[in-house]
Design a protein around this motif. Structure first.
Motif, PDB file in Angstrom:
ATOM      1  N   LEU A 153     -34.980  -6.227   3.111  1.00 57.46           N
ATOM      2  CA  LEU A 153     -35.235  -7.111   4.255  1.00 57.46           C
ATOM      3  C   LEU A 153     -36.626  -6.887   4.829  1.00 57.46           C
ATOM      4  O   LEU A 153     -37.323  -7.836   5.202  1.00 57.46           O
ATOM      5  CB  LEU A 153     -34.175  -6.903   5.335  1.00 57.46           C
ATOM      6  N   MET A 154     -37.056  -5.627   4.903  1.00 57.04           N
ATOM      7  CA  MET A 154     -38.377  -5.375   5.491  1.00 57.04           C
ATOM      8  C   MET A 154     -39.480  -5.804   4.520  1.00 57.04           C
ATOM      9  O   MET A 154     -40.529  -6.301   4.956  1.00 57.04           O
ATOM     10  CB  MET A 154     -38.529  -3.914   5.905  1.00 57.04           C
ATOM     11  N   LEU A 155     -39.264  -5.668   3.217  1.00 49.18           N
ATOM     12  CA  LEU A 155     -40.266  -6.121   2.254  1.00 49.18           C
ATOM     13  C   LEU A 155     -40.334  -7.643   2.199  1.00 49.18           C
ATOM     14  O   LEU A 155     -41.365  -8.214   1.829  1.00 49.18           O
ATOM     15  CB  LEU A 155     -39.971  -5.564   0.861  1.00 49.18           C
ATOM     16  N   ALA A 156     -39.241  -8.307   2.574  1.00 53.39           N
ATOM     17  CA  ALA A 156     -39.237  -9.767   2.624  1.00 53.39           C
ATOM     18  C   ALA A 156     -39.868 -10.289   3.906  1.00 53.39           C
ATOM     19  O   ALA A 156     -40.211 -11.472   3.988  1.00 53.39           O
ATOM     20  CB  ALA A 156     -37.810 -10.288   2.507  1.00 53.39           C
ATOM     21  N   ALA A 157     -40.013  -9.421   4.924  1.00 55.03           N
ATOM     22  CA  ALA A 157     -40.706  -9.807   6.152  1.00 55.03           C
ATOM     23  C   ALA A 157     -42.204  -9.876   5.871  1.00 55.03           C
ATOM     24  O   ALA A 157     -42.674  -9.525   4.784  1.00 55.03           O
ATOM     25  CB  ALA A 157     -40.402  -8.810   7.265  1.00 55.03           C
ATOM     26  N   ASP A 158     -42.963 -10.306   6.861  1.00 51.16           N
ATOM     27  CA  ASP A 158     -44.406 -10.461   6.666  1.00 51.16           C
ATOM     28  C   ASP A 158     -45.200  -9.255   7.120  1.00 51.16           C
ATOM     29  O   ASP A 158     -46.345  -9.072   6.693  1.00 51.16           O
ATOM     30  CB  ASP A 158     -44.872 -11.730   7.377  1.00 51.16           C
ATOM     31  N   MET A 159     -44.615  -8.437   7.961  1.00 54.60           N
ATOM     32  CA  MET A 159     -45.200  -7.153   8.318  1.00 54.60           C
ATOM     33  C   MET A 159     -44.107  -6.275   8.896  1.00 54.60           C
ATOM     34  O   MET A 159     -43.086  -6.773   9.368  1.00 54.60           O
ATOM     35  CB  MET A 159     -46.378  -7.296   9.285  1.00 54.60           C
ATOM     36  N   VAL A 160     -44.321  -4.959   8.833  1.00 56.75           N
ATOM     37  CA  VAL A 160     -43.284  -4.007   9.221  1.00 56.75           C
ATOM     38  C   VAL A 160     -43.866  -2.933  10.129  1.00 56.75           C
ATOM     39  O   VAL A 160     -44.911  -2.344   9.827  1.00 56.75           O
ATOM     40  CB  VAL A 160     -42.659  -3.329   7.978  1.00 56.75           C
ATOM     41  N   VAL A 161     -43.170  -2.696  11.234  1.00 55.38           N
ATOM     42  CA  VAL A 161     -43.475  -1.567  12.116  1.00 55.38           C
ATOM     43  C   VAL A 161     -42.352  -0.553  11.919  1.00 55.38           C
ATOM     44  O   VAL A 161     -41.176  -0.883  12.085  1.00 55.38           O
ATOM     45  CB  VAL A 161     -43.551  -1.997  13.590  1.00 55.38           C
ATOM     46  N   ALA A 162     -42.703   0.667  11.555  1.00 53.23           N
ATOM     47  CA  ALA A 162     -41.701   1.685  11.258  1.00 53.23           C
ATOM     48  C   ALA A 162     -41.834   2.866  12.211  1.00 53.23           C
ATOM     49  O   ALA A 162     -42.936   3.317  12.502  1.00 53.23           O
ATOM     50  CB  ALA A 162     -41.850   2.167   9.820  1.00 53.23           C
ATOM     51  N   ALA A 163     -40.700   3.363  12.682  1.00 51.23           N
ATOM     52  CA  ALA A 163     -40.692   4.605  13.453  1.00 51.23           C
ATOM     53  C   ALA A 163     -40.965   5.773  12.509  1.00 51.23           C
ATOM     54  O   ALA A 163     -40.633   5.727  11.324  1.00 51.23           O
ATOM     55  CB  ALA A 163     -39.348   4.783  14.149  1.00 51.23           C
ATOM     56  N   SER A 164     -41.553   6.813  13.056  1.00 53.57           N
ATOM     57  CA  SER A 164     -41.938   7.947  12.216  1.00 53.57           C
ATOM     58  C   SER A 164     -40.746   8.717  11.656  1.00 53.57           C
ATOM     59  O   SER A 164     -40.911   9.546  10.758  1.00 53.57           O
ATOM     60  CB  SER A 164     -42.831   8.900  13.015  1.00 53.57           C
ATOM     61  N   ASP A 165     -39.545   8.450  12.164  1.00 51.28           N
ATOM     62  CA  ASP A 165     -38.358   9.154  11.679  1.00 51.28           C
ATOM     63  C   ASP A 165     -37.652   8.404  10.556  1.00 51.28           C
ATOM     64  O   ASP A 165     -36.531   8.781  10.167  1.00 51.28           O
ATOM     65  CB  ASP A 165     -37.376   9.407  12.821  1.00 51.28           C
ATOM     66  N   CYS A 166     -38.273   7.381  10.006  1.00 53.58           N
ATOM     67  CA  CYS A 166     -37.611   6.591   8.963  1.00 53.58           C
ATOM     68  C   CYS A 166     -37.322   7.424   7.721  1.00 53.58           C
ATOM     69  O   CYS A 166     -38.131   8.266   7.301  1.00 53.58           O
ATOM     70  CB  CYS A 166     -38.482   5.406   8.563  1.00 53.58           C
ATOM     71  N   ARG A 167     -36.153   7.155   7.139  1.00 46.75           N
ATOM     72  CA  ARG A 167     -35.765   7.723   5.848  1.00 46.75           C
ATOM     73  C   ARG A 167     -35.396   6.554   4.949  1.00 46.75           C
ATOM     74  O   ARG A 167     -34.468   5.813   5.241  1.00 46.75           O
ATOM     75  CB  ARG A 167     -34.558   8.656   6.014  1.00 46.75           C
ATOM     76  N   PHE A 168     -36.158   6.383   3.878  1.00 43.03           N
ATOM     77  CA  PHE A 168     -35.978   5.236   2.995  1.00 43.03           C
ATOM     78  C   PHE A 168     -35.329   5.662   1.679  1.00 43.03           C
ATOM     79  O   PHE A 168     -35.646   6.722   1.137  1.00 43.03           O
ATOM     80  CB  PHE A 168     -37.328   4.594   2.678  1.00 43.03           C
ATOM     81  N   SER A 169     -34.460   4.794   1.155  1.00 49.05           N
ATOM     82  CA  SER A 169     -33.928   5.023  -0.192  1.00 49.05           C
ATOM     83  C   SER A 169     -33.404   3.723  -0.767  1.00 49.05           C
ATOM     84  O   SER A 169     -32.644   3.010  -0.105  1.00 49.05           O
ATOM     85  CB  SER A 169     -32.803   6.067  -0.177  1.00 49.05           C
ATOM     86  N   GLN A 170     -33.815   3.433  -1.994  1.00 45.49           N
ATOM     87  CA  GLN A 170     -33.277   2.303  -2.748  1.00 45.49           C
ATOM     88  C   GLN A 170     -32.323   2.916  -3.760  1.00 45.49           C
ATOM     89  O   GLN A 170     -32.664   3.144  -4.919  1.00 45.49           O
ATOM     90  CB  GLN A 170     -34.413   1.533  -3.425  1.00 45.49           C
ATOM     91  N   LEU A 171     -31.109   3.212  -3.304  1.00 43.96           N
ATOM     92  CA  LEU A 171     -30.233   4.108  -4.059  1.00 43.96           C
ATOM     93  C   LEU A 171     -29.135   3.414  -4.865  1.00 43.96           C
ATOM     94  O   LEU A 171     -28.141   4.039  -5.248  1.00 43.96           O
ATOM     95  CB  LEU A 171     -29.617   5.138  -3.111  1.00 43.96           C
ATOM     96  N   GLU A 172     -29.304   2.136  -5.176  1.00 40.67           N
ATOM     97  CA  GLU A 172     -28.255   1.412  -5.896  1.00 40.67           C
ATOM     98  C   GLU A 172     -27.847   2.097  -7.198  1.00 40.67           C
ATOM     99  O   GLU A 172     -26.668   2.074  -7.569  1.00 40.67           O
ATOM    100  CB  GLU A 172     -28.701  -0.028  -6.180  1.00 40.67           C
ATOM    101  N   VAL A 173     -28.822   2.684  -7.922  1.00 42.11           N
ATOM    102  CA  VAL A 173     -28.477   3.306  -9.203  1.00 42.11           C
ATOM    103  C   VAL A 173     -27.491   4.453  -9.027  1.00 42.11           C
ATOM    104  O   VAL A 173     -26.765   4.803  -9.967  1.00 42.11           O
ATOM    105  CB  VAL A 173     -29.739   3.804  -9.949  1.00 42.11           C
ATOM    106  N   LYS A 174     -27.434   5.028  -7.843  1.00 45.62           N
ATOM    107  CA  LYS A 174     -26.472   6.101  -7.574  1.00 45.62           C
ATOM    108  C   LYS A 174     -25.058   5.563  -7.388  1.00 45.62           C
ATOM    109  O   LYS A 174     -24.097   6.329  -7.355  1.00 45.62           O
ATOM    110  CB  LYS A 174     -26.888   6.885  -6.331  1.00 45.62           C
ATOM    111  N   ARG A 175     -24.932   4.254  -7.234  1.00 40.15           N
ATOM    112  CA  ARG A 175     -23.622   3.625  -7.042  1.00 40.15           C
ATOM    113  C   ARG A 175     -23.227   2.757  -8.232  1.00 40.15           C
ATOM    114  O   ARG A 175     -22.247   2.029  -8.179  1.00 40.15           O
ATOM    115  CB  ARG A 175     -23.643   2.759  -5.772  1.00 40.15           C
TER     116      ARG A 175
END
Length: 266
Positions: free
Chosen positions: A121-143
């Motif tokens: 969703l954020m990559l589909a937006a036009d710009m992103v503001v992120a808090a410094s505590d963000c934890r990102f994971s594209q973890l579909e392969v784990k499921r």
């Protein structure tokens, strides 16, 4: 902002403040995990934003300390073969993968856990503001599944093949510094400040000429989808149409009179 849970399946909050449409993910007790209900409401919210002539920019945000832990798989998995799970025909796709495409900008504000569909969703937006505590994971392969909201496309576009595969194929977490380096986010704030900063950026965009903003988005999308030559071919006809608008006259007048422009999108 105060969470307003109406049922266990969560909800998408919508409201407009002036020219800014706010679209909120609201299921914080479950880390804003997306249910089928929320997916359908999100597409409806994007579609309503596109249709609202008074809304010039949208801000996507989430209630609570986390943006989203991703899809609520026990609820969503039985429906994953449904092509209309996220967006019905004729609606605006929040992941910006299928048309009709929105003509107005979206700014995303993310914080805390931002997994799977949250990244898409954020990559589909036009710009992103992120808090410094963000934890990102594209973890579909784990499921045992594959990312199908655009991560396999946009992570490669932004970060390059090797950097994208490093995280798409492992499902490993990465931090906000990595996301900033890859171009996944554009600004980083202290936790709790991300929404205010996203609204500030949205207000800056909303102050510009709406027709020119939409034309800029459209031309950039043409360049990405069909190449620079197609975007160049679009320059002259688009500029010619813009030059006939009332907004151009107002832009010139504001320059001559040394005042802020008052654009009407006409």
């Amino acid at each position: 902002m105060q969470s307003q849970i109406v049922d266990a399946d969560g909800e998408i909050l919508t409201r407009r403040e002036g020219a800014i449409a706010l679209i909120g993910i609201n299921r914080p007790a479950k880390l804003n995990g997306f249910t089928p209900k929320m997916l359908k409401e999100l597409a409806a919210a994007y579609t309503a934003f596109e249709a609202d002539a008074q809304a010039r920019v949208a801000v996507l945000y989430a209630e609570g300390p986390h943006f989203t832990a991703g899809l609520d798989l026990p609820k969503v998995a039985p429906l994953m073969g449904d092509n209309n799970l996220l967006v019905a025909p004729g609606q605006i796709d929040p992941c910006n993968n299928v048309g009709p495409f929105r003509s107005k900008p979206v700014v995303a504000a993310v914080q805390g856990i931002t997994y799977t569909i949250g990244i898409e969703l954020m990559l589909a937006a036009d710009m992103v503001v992120a808090a410094s505590d963000c934890r990102f994971s594209q973890l579909e392969v784990k499921r045992g599944i594959m990312a199908t909201g655009g991560a396999t496309i946009r992570m490669v576009e932004r970060a390059g093949w090797g950097n994208a595969m490093r995280y798409l194929l492992t499902g490993d977490e990465f931090d906000v510094a990595t996301a900033l380096r890859f171009g996944f986010v554009q600004e980083v704030t202290a936790p709790g400040d991300q929404l205010n900063e996203a609204i500030r950026l949205a207000e800056r965009i909303a102050a510009q000429a709406p027709l020119a903003v939409s034309a800029t988005l459209r031309n950039a999308r043409i360049a990405v989808e069909t190449g620079p030559a197609s975007a160049v071919a679009n320059f002259h006809p688009t500029q010619k149409a813009l030059m006939a608008s009332e907004d151009v006259k107002e832009g010139v007048a504001s320059f001559v009179e040394r005042r802020a422009a008052r654009f009407k999108g006409q």
